[in-house]
Design an enzyme around this catalytic site. Structure first.
Site, short mmCIF file in Angstrom:
data_model
loop_
_atom_site.label_atom_id
_atom_site.label_comp_id
_atom_site.label_asym_id
_atom_site.label_seq_id
_atom_site.Cartn_x
_atom_site.Cartn_y
_atom_site.Cartn_z
N ASN A 99 -11.02 -2.71 -5.03
CA ASN A 99 -10.32 -1.76 -5.90
C ASN A 99 -11.03 -1.56 -7.25
O ASN A 99 -10.76 -0.60 -7.96
CB ASN A 99 -8.86 -2.18 -6.14
CG ASN A 99 -7.99 -2.04 -4.91
OD1 ASN A 99 -7.02 -2.79 -4.73
ND2 ASN A 99 -8.29 -1.08 -4.05
N ASP B 131 0.83 -1.21 0.00
CA ASP B 131 0.00 0.00 0.00
C ASP B 131 0.86 1.26 0.00
O ASP B 131 1.99 1.25 0.50
CB ASP B 131 -0.93 -0.03 1.23
CG ASP B 131 -2.07 0.96 1.09
OD1 ASP B 131 -2.37 1.38 -0.05
OD2 ASP B 131 -2.66 1.32 2.12
C1 IPE Z 1 -5.33 -2.66 -0.04
O1 IPE Z 1 -5.03 -1.31 -0.19
C2 IPE Z 1 -5.31 -3.35 -1.36
C3 IPE Z 1 -4.03 -3.45 -2.03
C4 IPE Z 1 -2.89 -3.04 -1.57
C5 IPE Z 1 -4.06 -4.10 -3.31
P1 IPE Z 1 -6.19 -0.22 -0.31
O2 IPE Z 1 -5.52 1.08 -0.48
O3 IPE Z 1 -7.17 -0.62 -1.36
O4 IPE Z 1 -6.90 -0.35 1.10
P2 IPE Z 1 -7.84 0.70 1.86
O5 IPE Z 1 -8.84 1.19 0.87
O6 IPE Z 1 -6.96 1.81 2.35
O7 IPE Z 1 -8.42 -0.07 3.00
C1 IPE Z 2 -1.82 0.26 -3.25
O1 IPE Z 2 -1.55 1.61 -3.33
C2 IPE Z 2 -1.98 -0.36 -4.60
C3 IPE Z 2 -3.36 -0.72 -4.94
C4 IPE Z 2 -4.37 -0.67 -4.13
C5 IPE Z 2 -3.61 -1.18 -6.29
P1 IPE Z 2 -2.71 2.68 -3.28
O2 IPE Z 2 -3.14 2.97 -4.69
O3 IPE Z 2 -3.80 2.26 -2.39
O4 IPE Z 2 -1.95 3.92 -2.70
P2 IPE Z 2 -2.49 4.93 -1.61
O5 IPE Z 2 -2.92 4.14 -0.42
O6 IPE Z 2 -3.65 5.65 -2.24
O7 IPE Z 2 -1.33 5.82 -1.33
MG MG Z 3 -4.10 2.47 -0.42
#
Ligand code: IPE
Ligand code: IPE
Ligand code: MG
Length: 250
Positions: free
Chosen positions: A72, A24
């Protein structure tokens, strides 16, 4: 890179057999650089490849990474499309390297939601690396922990498993990892303190390590810090730890 067969690795009790990572913080990493979010995802793929090789070097047998969650799909269409395309680019760019470094790739998640092209890329990554034994990289894509429980129950029912015979071990074999061990260590980058519907069943007794490091910045030092934290944990699995029996002096 020195090639090493998993069977020749001397197991080190302080090294987890299976590490799971919620990768993340890609969007924030890009934002801090005044770049569009997708630049963070692109950088995140490079970090993933380095991390797989670093885990293999440390004798870790399984690495599971959360790459795209069931939730997602609700992101803006352009970001979702970019992430789908990124899988194709990543397979093109890195499959040969991972394959020649002994990495076996397995995709876990709802393939029914993917396009034919994406499914073919996943199949190609899996078949090209099928016989590798150094480390297994489980890529959780279009994956959700709740989806995994439901699909496992559906498959068990299709197989006509008698409800009276359905125990944890049986259902566990229908879950994403099949017979592979559950993660010993879960690392989440990006500073959030939650599971976000990752491996709900399989994380039952994993040790949890959270770090503020944003995924594209994650490096060997961060990996080693997480492994050290894991090594210092007292895993009791619900038992009462008894002190070693002392010989009584006379
Ligand atoms: C979790 O991260 C999913 C992945 C890293 C693929 P998210 O960014 O989607 O999680 P939330 O929304 O902060 O819980
Ligand atoms: C995690 O990074 C990757 C995916 C969920 C695909 P994020 O896209 O959630 O990055 P932040 O949390 O918004 O910084
Ligand atoms: Mg994230």
């Amino acid at each position: 890179m020195h090639l090493r067969d998993a069977s020749s690795v001397t197991p080190d009790p302080v090294v987890p057999r299976h590490v799971a990572i919620v990768m993340d913080g890609n969007g924030r990493w890009a934002k801090r650089r005044f770049l569009p979010r997708v630049f963070g995802h692109k950088a995140g793929v490079d970090t993933l490849v380095k991390t797989v090789l670093a885990c293999a070097d440390r004798g870790i047998e399984h690495l599971t990474v959360f790459a795209f969650s069931s939730e997602n799909w609700k992101r803006p269409t352009e970001e979702v499309s970019f992430l789908m395309g990124l899988v194709l680019v990543a397979v093109e760019k890195y499959l040969a390297k991972l394959a020649s470094n002994g990495v076996r790739i397995r995709m876990i998640g709802d393939r029914g939601q993917l396009t034919d092209r994406l499914r073919q890329a996943c199949d190609r990554a899996e078949s090209a690396t099928r016989d590798n034994t150094r480390i297994t990289l489980w890529v959780a894509f279009a994956y959700g922990g709740r989806w995994d429980v439901v699909q496992a129950c559906q498959q068990a029912m299709r197989d006509g498993i008698d409800p009276a015979q359905l125990d944890e071990a049986t259902l566990g074999r229908y879950m994403a990892f099949g017979d592979a061990p559950d993660p010993d260590l879960l690392i989440r980058t990006g500073g959030e303190l939650r599971i976000s519907n990752f491996l709900l069943w399989q994380l039952a007794y994993s040790e949890l390590v959270f770090t503020d490091c944003l995924w594209p910045d994650f490096g060997e030092t961060d990996l080693d810090a997480a492994i050290s934290a894991f090594a210092a944990r007292d895993r009791r699995f619900g038992l009462v730890k008894t002190a070693p029996v002392q010989a009584t002096g006379t």
